[in-house]
Design a protein around this motif. Structure first.
Motif, PDB file in Angstrom:
ATOM      1  N   TYR A 174     -39.594 -33.218  -0.369  1.00  0.00           N
ATOM      2  CA  TYR A 174     -38.390 -32.636   0.216  1.00  0.00           C
ATOM      3  C   TYR A 174     -38.825 -31.721   1.363  1.00  0.00           C
ATOM      4  O   TYR A 174     -39.254 -30.619   1.135  1.00  0.00           O
ATOM      5  CB  TYR A 174     -37.604 -31.871  -0.850  1.00  0.00           C
ATOM      6  CG  TYR A 174     -36.275 -31.299  -0.408  1.00  0.00           C
ATOM      7  CD1 TYR A 174     -35.648 -31.696   0.773  1.00  0.00           C
ATOM      8  CD2 TYR A 174     -35.628 -30.352  -1.189  1.00  0.00           C
ATOM      9  CE1 TYR A 174     -34.436 -31.165   1.167  1.00  0.00           C
ATOM     10  CE2 TYR A 174     -34.400 -29.807  -0.803  1.00  0.00           C
ATOM     11  CZ  TYR A 174     -33.813 -30.220   0.372  1.00  0.00           C
ATOM     12  OH  TYR A 174     -32.610 -29.681   0.764  1.00  0.00           O
ATOM     13  N   GLU A 175     -38.751 -32.251   2.576  1.00  0.00           N
ATOM     14  CA  GLU A 175     -39.092 -31.520   3.801  1.00  0.00           C
ATOM     15  C   GLU A 175     -40.489 -30.910   3.715  1.00  0.00           C
ATOM     16  O   GLU A 175     -40.692 -29.703   3.770  1.00  0.00           O
ATOM     17  CB  GLU A 175     -38.017 -30.486   4.133  1.00  0.00           C
ATOM     18  CG  GLU A 175     -36.674 -31.126   4.433  1.00  0.00           C
ATOM     19  CD  GLU A 175     -35.654 -30.175   5.019  1.00  0.00           C
ATOM     20  OE1 GLU A 175     -35.959 -28.976   5.157  1.00  0.00           O
ATOM     21  OE2 GLU A 175     -34.553 -30.635   5.355  1.00  0.00           O
ATOM     22  N   SER A 194     -42.484 -28.473   0.571  1.00  0.00           N
ATOM     23  CA  SER A 194     -41.983 -27.140   0.909  1.00  0.00           C
ATOM     24  C   SER A 194     -40.678 -26.764   0.231  1.00  0.00           C
ATOM     25  O   SER A 194     -40.564 -25.700  -0.385  1.00  0.00           O
ATOM     26  CB  SER A 194     -41.851 -27.015   2.426  1.00  0.00           C
ATOM     27  OG  SER A 194     -43.075 -27.313   3.060  1.00  0.00           O
ATOM     28  N   GLU A 195     -39.664 -27.584   0.361  1.00  0.00           N
ATOM     29  CA  GLU A 195     -38.353 -27.209  -0.182  1.00  0.00           C
ATOM     30  C   GLU A 195     -38.313 -27.294  -1.706  1.00  0.00           C
ATOM     31  O   GLU A 195     -37.386 -26.774  -2.329  1.00  0.00           O
ATOM     32  CB  GLU A 195     -37.252 -28.073   0.434  1.00  0.00           C
ATOM     33  CG  GLU A 195     -36.975 -27.777   1.903  1.00  0.00           C
ATOM     34  CD  GLU A 195     -36.383 -26.396   2.127  1.00  0.00           C
ATOM     35  OE1 GLU A 195     -35.847 -25.796   1.167  1.00  0.00           O
ATOM     36  OE2 GLU A 195     -36.453 -25.892   3.262  1.00  0.00           O
ATOM     37  N   HIS A 196     -39.305 -27.924  -2.304  1.00  0.00           N
ATOM     38  CA  HIS A 196     -39.446 -27.887  -3.762  1.00  0.00           C
ATOM     39  C   HIS A 196     -40.320 -26.709  -4.206  1.00  0.00           C
ATOM     40  O   HIS A 196     -40.593 -26.565  -5.401  1.00  0.00           O
ATOM     41  CB  HIS A 196     -40.056 -29.193  -4.290  1.00  0.00           C
ATOM     42  CG  HIS A 196     -39.093 -30.341  -4.344  1.00  0.00           C
ATOM     43  ND1 HIS A 196     -39.452 -31.640  -4.039  1.00  0.00           N
ATOM     44  CD2 HIS A 196     -37.768 -30.382  -4.658  1.00  0.00           C
ATOM     45  CE1 HIS A 196     -38.402 -32.438  -4.176  1.00  0.00           C
ATOM     46  NE2 HIS A 196     -37.367 -31.708  -4.552  1.00  0.00           N
ATOM     47  N   ASP A 197     -40.798 -25.907  -3.234  1.00  0.00           N
ATOM     48  CA  ASP A 197     -41.606 -24.714  -3.531  1.00  0.00           C
ATOM     49  C   ASP A 197     -42.846 -25.047  -4.351  1.00  0.00           C
ATOM     50  O   ASP A 197     -43.216 -24.323  -5.283  1.00  0.00           O
ATOM     51  CB  ASP A 197     -40.767 -23.648  -4.271  1.00  0.00           C
ATOM     52  CG  ASP A 197     -39.640 -23.102  -3.413  1.00  0.00           C
ATOM     53  OD1 ASP A 197     -39.826 -23.009  -2.193  1.00  0.00           O
ATOM     54  OD2 ASP A 197     -38.580 -22.769  -3.971  1.00  0.00           O
ATOM     55  N   SER A 217     -40.453 -22.516  -7.875  1.00  0.00           N
ATOM     56  CA  SER A 217     -39.826 -21.353  -7.243  1.00  0.00           C
ATOM     57  C   SER A 217     -40.174 -20.040  -7.924  1.00  0.00           C
ATOM     58  O   SER A 217     -39.923 -18.972  -7.354  1.00  0.00           O
ATOM     59  CB  SER A 217     -38.303 -21.543  -7.219  1.00  0.00           C
ATOM     60  OG  SER A 217     -37.801 -21.795  -8.520  1.00  0.00           O
ATOM     61  N   TRP A 220     -41.415 -21.696  -0.247  1.00  0.00           N
ATOM     62  CA  TRP A 220     -41.579 -22.498   0.977  1.00  0.00           C
ATOM     63  C   TRP A 220     -43.044 -22.574   1.423  1.00  0.00           C
ATOM     64  O   TRP A 220     -43.398 -22.183   2.528  1.00  0.00           O
ATOM     65  CB  TRP A 220     -40.691 -21.948   2.092  1.00  0.00           C
ATOM     66  CG  TRP A 220     -40.309 -22.922   3.159  1.00  0.00           C
ATOM     67  CD1 TRP A 220     -39.887 -24.202   3.002  1.00  0.00           C
ATOM     68  CD2 TRP A 220     -40.288 -22.672   4.573  1.00  0.00           C
ATOM     69  NE1 TRP A 220     -39.589 -24.769   4.224  1.00  0.00           N
ATOM     70  CE2 TRP A 220     -39.826 -23.846   5.210  1.00  0.00           C
ATOM     71  CE3 TRP A 220     -40.597 -21.576   5.362  1.00  0.00           C
ATOM     72  CZ2 TRP A 220     -39.680 -23.957   6.596  1.00  0.00           C
ATOM     73  CZ3 TRP A 220     -40.446 -21.685   6.745  1.00  0.00           C
ATOM     74  CH2 TRP A 220     -39.996 -22.851   7.345  1.00  0.00           C
ATOM     75  N   TRP A 227     -34.200 -16.074  -0.823  1.00  0.00           N
ATOM     76  CA  TRP A 227     -33.636 -16.650   0.399  1.00  0.00           C
ATOM     77  C   TRP A 227     -33.101 -15.546   1.303  1.00  0.00           C
ATOM     78  O   TRP A 227     -33.332 -15.555   2.527  1.00  0.00           O
ATOM     79  CB  TRP A 227     -32.513 -17.627   0.058  1.00  0.00           C
ATOM     80  CG  TRP A 227     -31.897 -18.258   1.267  1.00  0.00           C
ATOM     81  CD1 TRP A 227     -32.320 -19.381   1.931  1.00  0.00           C
ATOM     82  CD2 TRP A 227     -30.733 -17.805   1.980  1.00  0.00           C
ATOM     83  NE1 TRP A 227     -31.512 -19.644   3.002  1.00  0.00           N
ATOM     84  CE2 TRP A 227     -30.524 -18.700   3.055  1.00  0.00           C
ATOM     85  CE3 TRP A 227     -29.852 -16.742   1.812  1.00  0.00           C
ATOM     86  CZ2 TRP A 227     -29.468 -18.556   3.953  1.00  0.00           C
ATOM     87  CZ3 TRP A 227     -28.805 -16.595   2.716  1.00  0.00           C
ATOM     88  CH2 TRP A 227     -28.615 -17.487   3.769  1.00  0.00           C
TER      89      TRP A 227
END
Length: 419
Positions: free
Chosen positions: A262-263, A280-283, A300, A305, A383
């Motif tokens: 994911y990204e 990245s977006e899955h941390d 997370s 990120w 965030w």
């Protein structure tokens, strides 16, 4: 006493007064905390220091990007500050480094093409070969683009063909990958529109492929990261300059979501053609072989990120945890043994001299899987902190947003109690 307090809080004016008073305390406390925060990079975990120094590319939140070299004690021993954003730094020898930079340029200093294009300012992307001792630019390749965001030079790779230096670069704003020689002649080029259909209705300067990484993995084959496709793909470059594309992992499509990545950022190729990728977006950081995830580390509750991961020659893994403003090193037991708080949004880190490709896999080393989640509230706080850093000093943003969420939770609990 509790009854009296409840009666007082039942009045909306009194609740507003309380909220205002707590807000003043919030800002005052955050300001004091920011003033007393450590100045500059510093170690947060110091259980096993590395043998060598570490290069770190700091993208920066507010044009404070720079490249730094830190010693095992976490102290800056060299830095390069002549750029707004820095995305990549690699050693080319004991006294030369390669740095990928982006600078926002006022419209009046931009080429005519970009002065009245509907976007404020323009960007100058530049790959620079810098002499460390003097910080003099020995060679550079630059181009202008419409705007800074999503139009930066994120990565480049140096290679040699028949004794001739070449550099391959990713041009995010123009959705292309291209290579030049030392005379700055383009020797081959691939445009994403050669392979994929540009999305209907997207602005020509829209963030389409977000191609953010390229590595030459063998002669004629260049591995790229199509971030917005959730895809890693290989470019096969022929002697005549023609290019074909083979997906390695991912849907290979802008309109479809990836099932694994994911990204992602900065895929490295390890032994057995295994990918080590900052998902990245899955941390998290993952290893992938034959479209199967073979190792997972993060989540997370640990990372926010991450955008780079290198497998070092000693079997450790060096991870750039971007929104947590730190670089961490884990050993073969999956334990964090060294970590440095950097500030300024780190993009990637390289151990000196450059390491990170063709190393052993987690399976070969026996590194355990480890994932830790966190609550939705904590994710929202993280965030908020990350977004606040784009407009506030890093430490002030961290404390302000964290306390603000705590304040809102407190007020919400009080209101719920009174209902």
């Amino acid at each position: 006493m509790i009854s009296t307090l409840s009666s007082w809080l039942s009045l909306s004016d009194n609740r507003a007064k309380l909220f205002a008073a707590l807000t003043v305390v919030l800002f005052a406390t955050a300001g004091v905390g920011a003033l007393t925060a450590p100045d500059g990079p510093h170690l947060t975990v110091d259980q096993q220091r590395p043998a060598n120094n570490t290069y770190i590319a700091l993208q920066g939140y507010q044009h404070e990007g720079r490249a730094i070299e830190v010693n095992p004690a976490g102290k800056i021993v060299w830095q390069y500050t002549k750029a707004d954003d820095v995305f990549d730094i690699e050693a080319l020898g004991p006294n030369r480094v390669q740095i990928a930079t982006a600078e926002e340029i006022p419209d009046e200093n931009c080429p005519a093409k970009y002065r009245n294009d509907g976007y404020e300012n323009c960007v100058r992307d530049s790959l620079r070969i810098v002499e460390k001792s003097t910080k003099k630019t020995l060679w550079n390749y630059s181009w202008y683009d419409a705007k800074l965001q999503h139009h930066e030079l994120h990565d480049a790779d140096h290679y040699v063909v028949d004794g001739e230096d070449r550099w391959v670069m990713v041009d995010m704003g123009n959705n292309r990958v291209f290579a030049v020689n030392r005379d700055k002649q383009i020797v081959w080029q691939w445009n994403a529109t050669d392979t994929y259909e540009f999305p209907d209705g997207m602005d020509k300067e829209g963030d389409w492929t977000h191609v953010n990484d390229v590595d030459r993995i063998r002669p004629g084959v260049f591995r790229i990261s199509l971030r917005n496709f959730d895809t890693v793909a290989d470019l096969h470059v022929q002697g005549n300059g023609s290019v074909t594309v083979t997906p390695v992992v991912g849907p290979n499509s802008y309109s479809k979501s990836g099932k694994i990545l994911y990204e992602q950022h900065n895929p490295d190729t390890l032994a057995n053609d295994t990918l080590l990728v900052a998902d990245s977006e899955h941390d998290r950081v993952v290893e992938i072989r034959n479209n199967t995830t073979t190792w997972t580390y993060g989540g997370s509750g640990m990372f926010d990120w991450p955008r780079d991961a290198d497998r070092l020659s000693n079997g450790h893994t060096l991870i750039t945890d971007s929104y947590n403003d730190r670089v961490v090193e884990i050993d073969q037991n999956g334990k964090v043994v060294w970590a440095i708080k950097t500030g300024s949004l780190p993009y990637e880190a390289d151990r000196v001299p450059g390491e990170g490709s063709n190393g052993p896999t987690a399976s070969q080393l026996g590194i355990p899987n480890r994932t830790e989640g966190t609550s939705v509230v904590n994710e929202r706080v993280d965030w908020g902190v990350a977004m606040a850093k784009y407009v506030l000093p890093n430490d002030l943003a961290q404390q302000l947003v964290t306390m603000l969420f705590g304040l809102l939770a407190l007020v919400g609990a009080v209101i719920e109690r009174l209902r």
